[in-house]
Scaffold this active site. Structure first.
Site, mmCIF file in Angstrom:
data_model
loop_
_atom_site.group_PDB
_atom_site.id
_atom_site.type_symbol
_atom_site.label_atom_id
_atom_site.label_comp_id
_atom_site.label_asym_id
_atom_site.label_seq_id
_atom_site.Cartn_x
_atom_site.Cartn_y
_atom_site.Cartn_z
ATOM 1 N N LYS A 106 -6.085 -28.598 2.733
ATOM 2 C CA LYS A 106 -6.686 -28.083 1.389
ATOM 3 C C LYS A 106 -6.344 -28.806 0.101
ATOM 4 O O LYS A 106 -6.863 -29.084 -0.964
ATOM 5 C CB LYS A 106 -6.093 -26.477 1.224
ATOM 6 C CG LYS A 106 -6.396 -25.495 2.437
ATOM 7 C CD LYS A 106 -5.532 -24.406 2.268
ATOM 8 C CE LYS A 106 -6.034 -23.506 3.590
ATOM 9 N NZ LYS A 106 -5.169 -22.503 3.601
ATOM 10 N N ASP A 149 -6.780 -16.186 -2.078
ATOM 11 C CA ASP A 149 -7.127 -15.796 -0.736
ATOM 12 C C ASP A 149 -7.955 -14.399 -0.490
ATOM 13 O O ASP A 149 -8.512 -14.153 0.558
ATOM 14 C CB ASP A 149 -5.669 -15.374 -0.222
ATOM 15 C CG ASP A 149 -5.259 -16.629 0.771
ATOM 16 O OD1 ASP A 149 -6.173 -17.330 1.309
ATOM 17 O OD2 ASP A 149 -4.046 -16.803 0.916
ATOM 18 N N GLN A 162 0.909 -19.243 2.405
ATOM 19 C CA GLN A 162 0.512 -19.443 3.607
ATOM 20 C C GLN A 162 0.854 -18.526 4.638
ATOM 21 O O GLN A 162 2.087 -18.343 4.604
ATOM 22 C CB GLN A 162 0.522 -20.993 3.948
ATOM 23 C CG GLN A 162 -0.183 -21.368 5.196
ATOM 24 C CD GLN A 162 -1.800 -21.497 5.139
ATOM 25 O OE1 GLN A 162 -2.245 -21.568 3.996
ATOM 26 N NE2 GLN A 162 -2.344 -21.408 6.444
HETATM 27 N N1 GUN Z 1 -3.629 -18.396 7.559
HETATM 28 C C1 GUN Z 1 -4.558 -18.400 8.374
HETATM 29 N N2 GUN Z 1 -5.742 -18.223 7.479
HETATM 30 C C2 GUN Z 1 -5.215 -18.282 6.417
HETATM 31 C C3 GUN Z 1 -5.978 -18.132 4.962
HETATM 32 O O1 GUN Z 1 -7.196 -18.019 4.900
HETATM 33 N N3 GUN Z 1 -5.083 -17.875 3.853
HETATM 34 C C4 GUN Z 1 -3.817 -17.936 4.208
HETATM 35 N N4 GUN Z 1 -3.059 -17.644 3.052
HETATM 36 N N5 GUN Z 1 -3.067 -18.166 5.247
HETATM 37 C C5 GUN Z 1 -3.791 -18.182 6.264
#
Ligand code: GUN
Length: 300
Positions: free
Chosen positions: A54, A121, A98
């Site tokens: 990312k 998110d 995350q």
């Molecule tokens: N862990 C797995 N998928 C995601 C996501 O889309 N966002 C976040 N913050 N953590 C994740």
């Protein structure tokens, strides 16, 4: 060369990313640098890889990032304090904590603490509620929003389609259902969610015009579970032992791709399908958050 029915998630993500880069340039022209903060807790290897990917795409699109790492032993209050600091910082437009978090920390409490206008998110209850209500001013969770965009940009008709989703998680299954269900253009599917308590999952799958697998079970979807001509979307990322692979394991999806690809009308590969779209939607949400702060987006 992949077969013509394979959806190229990387190419479609790149289209979205180019649109985002143009929006970033407009925000920057107003003297505002879009900024996204990642917060990780501990050293979960998959989370490190995801956040790293990312960060890389963000940099390419002109979005500034910052990654904060707390130790595995961090207390919930430590994380809440960090989130509060970035909520209050006007130079930060977007915050992503995350998942997964260590056991001593409640994900629900953390996701609820992120300011809704910085919650790229889409996990804050305010944004979850807006999605359910069909209010477009909220942020949609990135993976289901990315799948929706893949379907639209691949020319899949959603209106009236039988959509079957495998998995009822808060990150993919439930928001995916809400998106496809809306009374709106590019929505209006008849949605079924299957989960671990569903009787005869295969019979539900065989009815699907659009089948979305997000259960985290390696190659769960076999050819006999797919209606000929169905659109098949594979969200799964599963590590399976493979002595021939580097590190003794390889990644496979929730769909038995080799068996299902010949009977599907369209199918996502894995990798190169849903994954790049998830990142693209995160950065689309981020530029929208920055547009809101720059006064470019009256909806926010
Ligand atoms: N862990 C797995 N998928 C995601 C996501 O889309 N966002 C976040 N913050 N953590 C994740």
């Amino acid at each position: 060369m992949s077969a013509p029915n394979v959806i190229d998630g990387r190419a479609i993500a790149e289209q979205v990313n180019q649109e985002t880069a143009q929006r970033v340039a407009k925000v920057r022209a107003r003297g505002i640098e879009p900024r996204l903060v990642f917060i990780r807790v501990g050293q979960d290897p998959a989370s490190r890889v995801y956040v790293g990917m990312k960060e890389k795409v963000s940099a390419r699109l002109g979005i500034a990032t910052q990654t904060c790492v707390l130790p595995e032993s961090a207390r919930e209050e430590d994380l809440l304090e960090m989130v509060a600091r970035y909520n209050a910082d006007p130079s930060v437009h977007a915050i992503l904590v995350q998942s997964p978090l260590p056991r001593q920390i409640s994900e629900a409490r953390i996701f609820s603490a992120v300011a809704p206008e910085k919650d790229v998110d889409g996990f804050h209850p305010m944004n979850v509620g807006k999605l359910m209500l069909g209010d477009p001013t909220g942020f949609r969770p990135c993976t289901p929003a990315g799948i929706h965009e893949l379907l639209i940009r691949s020319g899949v008709r959603i209106e009236g389609a039988e959509a079957v989703i495998l998995g009822r998680g808060n990150i993919v299954g439930k928001p995916m259902a809400a998106i496809l269900l809306q009374k709106a253009v590019n929505a209006g599917a008849t949605v079924t969610i299957c989960h671990s308590q569903t009787r005869d999952v295969a019979s539900h799958c065989r009815r699907a015009d659009i089948l979305i697998a997000a259960i985290g079970s390696a190659q769960f979807v076999k050819a006999g579970m797919v209606k000929p001509g169905a659109v098949v979307i594979d969200v799964g990322v599963n590590r399976v032992p493979d002595p021939a692979a580097a590190g003794g394991a390889r990644l496979v999806g929730d769909v038995d791709f080799a068996a299902v690809q010949p009977i599907a009308s369209k199918i996502t590969p894995n990798p190169g399908g849903v994954g790049p779209m998830t990142i693209a939607m995160l950065l689309q949400n981020t530029v929208r958050a920055a547009e809101g702060a720059a006064g470019l987006n009256p909806a926010h």
